[in-house]
Design a protein around this motif. Structure first.
Motif, PDB file in Angstrom:
ATOM      1  N   GLU A   1       0.843  -1.319  -0.119  1.00 53.89           N
ATOM      2  CA  GLU A   1      -0.166   0.045   0.042  1.00 53.89           C
ATOM      3  C   GLU A   1       1.086   1.085  -0.077  1.00 53.89           C
ATOM      4  N   PRO A   2       0.338   2.343  -0.370  1.00 49.65           N
ATOM      5  CA  PRO A   2       1.244   3.474  -0.201  1.00 49.65           C
ATOM      6  C   PRO A   2       1.574   3.905   1.215  1.00 49.65           C
ATOM      7  N   HIS A   3       2.590   4.597   1.613  1.00 55.95           N
ATOM      8  CA  HIS A   3       3.035   4.515   3.009  1.00 55.95           C
ATOM      9  C   HIS A   3       2.279   5.175   4.155  1.00 55.95           C
ATOM     10  N   TRP A   4       1.386   6.155   3.632  1.00 61.19           N
ATOM     11  CA  TRP A   4       0.284   6.670   4.515  1.00 61.19           C
ATOM     12  C   TRP A   4      -0.662   5.950   4.957  1.00 61.19           C
ATOM     13  N   ILE A   5      -1.014   4.681   3.867  1.00 60.12           N
ATOM     14  CA  ILE A   5      -1.959   3.721   4.422  1.00 60.12           C
ATOM     15  C   ILE A   5      -1.032   2.685   5.413  1.00 60.12           C
ATOM     16  N   GLU A   6      -0.001   2.269   5.025  1.00 66.96           N
ATOM     17  CA  GLU A   6       0.705   1.425   5.880  1.00 66.96           C
ATOM     18  C   GLU A   6       1.041   2.017   7.144  1.00 66.96           C
ATOM     19  N   ASN A   7       1.282   3.276   7.358  1.00 61.82           N
ATOM     20  CA  ASN A   7       1.340   3.998   8.697  1.00 61.82           C
ATOM     21  C   ASN A   7      -0.018   3.958   9.653  1.00 61.82           C
ATOM     22  N   TRP A   8      -1.020   4.192   8.639  1.00 65.36           N
ATOM     23  CA  TRP A   8      -2.246   4.292   9.273  1.00 65.36           C
ATOM     24  C   TRP A   8      -2.601   3.019   9.835  1.00 65.36           C
ATOM     25  N   ASN A   9      -2.333   1.809   9.104  1.00 65.01           N
ATOM     26  CA  ASN A   9      -2.731   0.411   9.673  1.00 65.01           C
ATOM     27  C   ASN A   9      -1.809  -0.014  10.636  1.00 65.01           C
ATOM     28  N   LYS A  10      -0.445   0.636  10.957  1.00 64.36           N
ATOM     29  CA  LYS A  10       0.014   0.340  12.232  1.00 64.36           C
ATOM     30  C   LYS A  10      -0.670   0.826  13.347  1.00 64.36           C
TER      31      LYS A  10
END
Length: 136
Positions: free
Chosen positions: A49-58
């Protein structure tokens, strides 16, 4: 036309040559596929996923919500894994759950109605036949 006659005059050689050529092509194709790095395509588990989505999922909310106790209890039942994860099982669960839930919802209101109107309903006051005359 001369070539087409020539192909038909040697039928055994043409399929063998075509098979050998297809075999060589498949070997080279398989070798080139092995040498590529497999990163996964669109929708694969390795697709990122884009980084902002990966950070959101973390940033998960475990332990932070006021309903964390409910989420833990719900996850411990396994209802999601058994009934809700698969679409056909989800639809079956919704249909069967709606039928059973609707039946018991109706029965609960019937009991409430009986409780509120105790003694006023026809079935609560059975008909009592008068005693038979002894003249007969």
């Amino acid at each position: 036309q001369g070539q087409s006659l020539e192909v038909f005059s040697r039928p055994a050689e043409a399929p063998a040559a075509a098979a050998a050529m297809a075999f060589r092509a498949s070997l080279s194709l398989r070798a080139s596929m092995r040498s590529k790095v497999r990163r996964g395509g669109f929708g694969s588990p390795r697709d990122h996923e884009p980084h902002w989505i990966e950070n959101w999922n973390k940033d998960h909310r475990a332990g932070k919500d006021s309903l964390d106790w409910f989420f833990r209890a719900f996850n411990s039942t396994g209802i999601y894994e058994v009934f809700l994860k698969s679409s056909p099982r989800f639809y079956g669960f919704m249909i069967c759950g709606g039928m059973v839930g609707g039946y018991y919802w109706s029965r609960s209101w019937d009991h409430m109605w009986d409780y509120i109107n105790q003694g006023k309903l026809y079935r609560h006051n059975p008909y009592v036949y008068p005693p038979a005359d002894e003249d007969e």
